[in-house]
Design a protein around this motif. Structure first.
Motif, PDB file in Angstrom:
ATOM      1  N   VAL A  19     -31.096  29.928  33.396  1.00 57.87           N
ATOM      2  CA  VAL A  19     -30.420  28.957  34.261  1.00 57.87           C
ATOM      3  C   VAL A  19     -31.410  27.889  34.737  1.00 57.87           C
ATOM      4  CG1 VAL A  19     -29.125  28.623  36.401  1.00 57.87           C
ATOM      5  CG2 VAL A  19     -28.560  30.527  34.894  1.00 57.87           C
ATOM      6  N   ASP A  23     -30.573  24.073  34.163  1.00 57.64           N
ATOM      7  CA  ASP A  23     -30.570  23.141  35.293  1.00 57.64           C
ATOM      8  C   ASP A  23     -31.453  21.938  34.974  1.00 57.64           C
ATOM      9  OD1 ASP A  23     -30.054  22.434  38.165  1.00 57.64           O
ATOM     10  OD2 ASP A  23     -32.223  22.793  38.326  1.00 57.64           O
ATOM     11  N   ALA A  72     -24.123  30.649  34.698  1.00 62.44           N
ATOM     12  CA  ALA A  72     -24.216  31.056  36.105  1.00 62.44           C
ATOM     13  C   ALA A  72     -23.047  31.947  36.507  1.00 62.44           C
ATOM     14  CB  ALA A  72     -24.289  29.823  37.009  1.00 62.44           C
ATOM     15  N   TRP A 149     -28.150  26.490  42.812  1.00 67.29           N
ATOM     16  CA  TRP A 149     -29.101  27.190  41.947  1.00 67.29           C
ATOM     17  C   TRP A 149     -30.407  27.467  42.707  1.00 67.29           C
ATOM     18  CZ3 TRP A 149     -31.388  30.258  38.951  1.00 67.29           C
ATOM     19  CH2 TRP A 149     -32.682  30.047  38.507  1.00 67.29           C
TER      20      TRP A 149
END
Length: 164
Positions: A19, A23, A72, A149
């Motif tokens: 992730v 991102d 996610a 996040w």
């Protein structure tokens, strides 16, 4: 630490790292597509659709927007909740739990992001006015996804002692 908990911690670490990359890639393509301005006008949307570079960046943005959400919501969040000793349910319930834990700003926004993701990825938005509206929303949602996040990553590091 048992083998099962070690495997779960290792899996969580891998998902956190994944992730983190997603991102980074999403923020980079958003910057290439829209720069620092999330306000997309109809004329700006028309300009994006007028050349191959704009279309490629638009498609890349849509794919990365979808990928980060998928990873996610469908992978990271259930593993994070299990590692934290929480029960895992349907995605909407898991998002609600993360909101109550203060790890996502708004579960409702994540659900709205999923609907928008489906429009960006599965439908070709032909009308520049519609595209402008959807891109404006998606751009703003990337800011929220990024902030959420960072909270999730911090929680994993501080409470579970797992970092990407």
């Amino acid at each position: 630490m048992s083998a099962a908990s070690y495997d779960e911690a290792e899996r969580l670490g891998r998902l956190l790292a994944l992730v983190a990359r997603e991102d980074e890639h999403l923020l980079a393509v958003r910057q290439r597509l829209l720069g620092d301005d999330c306000d997309v006008s109809e004329a700006r949307a028309e300009a994006l659709l007028a050349n191959a570079t704009g279309i490629d960046r638009l498609e890349s943005f849509g794919a990365k927007f979808a990928r980060m959400q998928d990873t996610a919501v469908d992978k990271l969040i259930p593993v994070l909740l299990r590692a934290a000793g929480e029960s895992v349910f349907a995605a909407i319930d898991n998002l609600g739990r993360l909101e109550r834990l203060g790890l996502v700003e708004s579960a409702d926004d994540w659900i709205a992001m999923r609907r928008l993701r489906n429009r960006l990825v599965h439908e070709y938005i032909e009308h520049p006015a519609d595209l402008a509206s959807e891109l404006t929303r998606a751009c703003r949602f990337t800011h929220e996804m990024h902030a959420d996040w960072l909270r999730i990553r911090q929680y994993a590091a501080e409470h579970l002692h797992i970092e990407p």
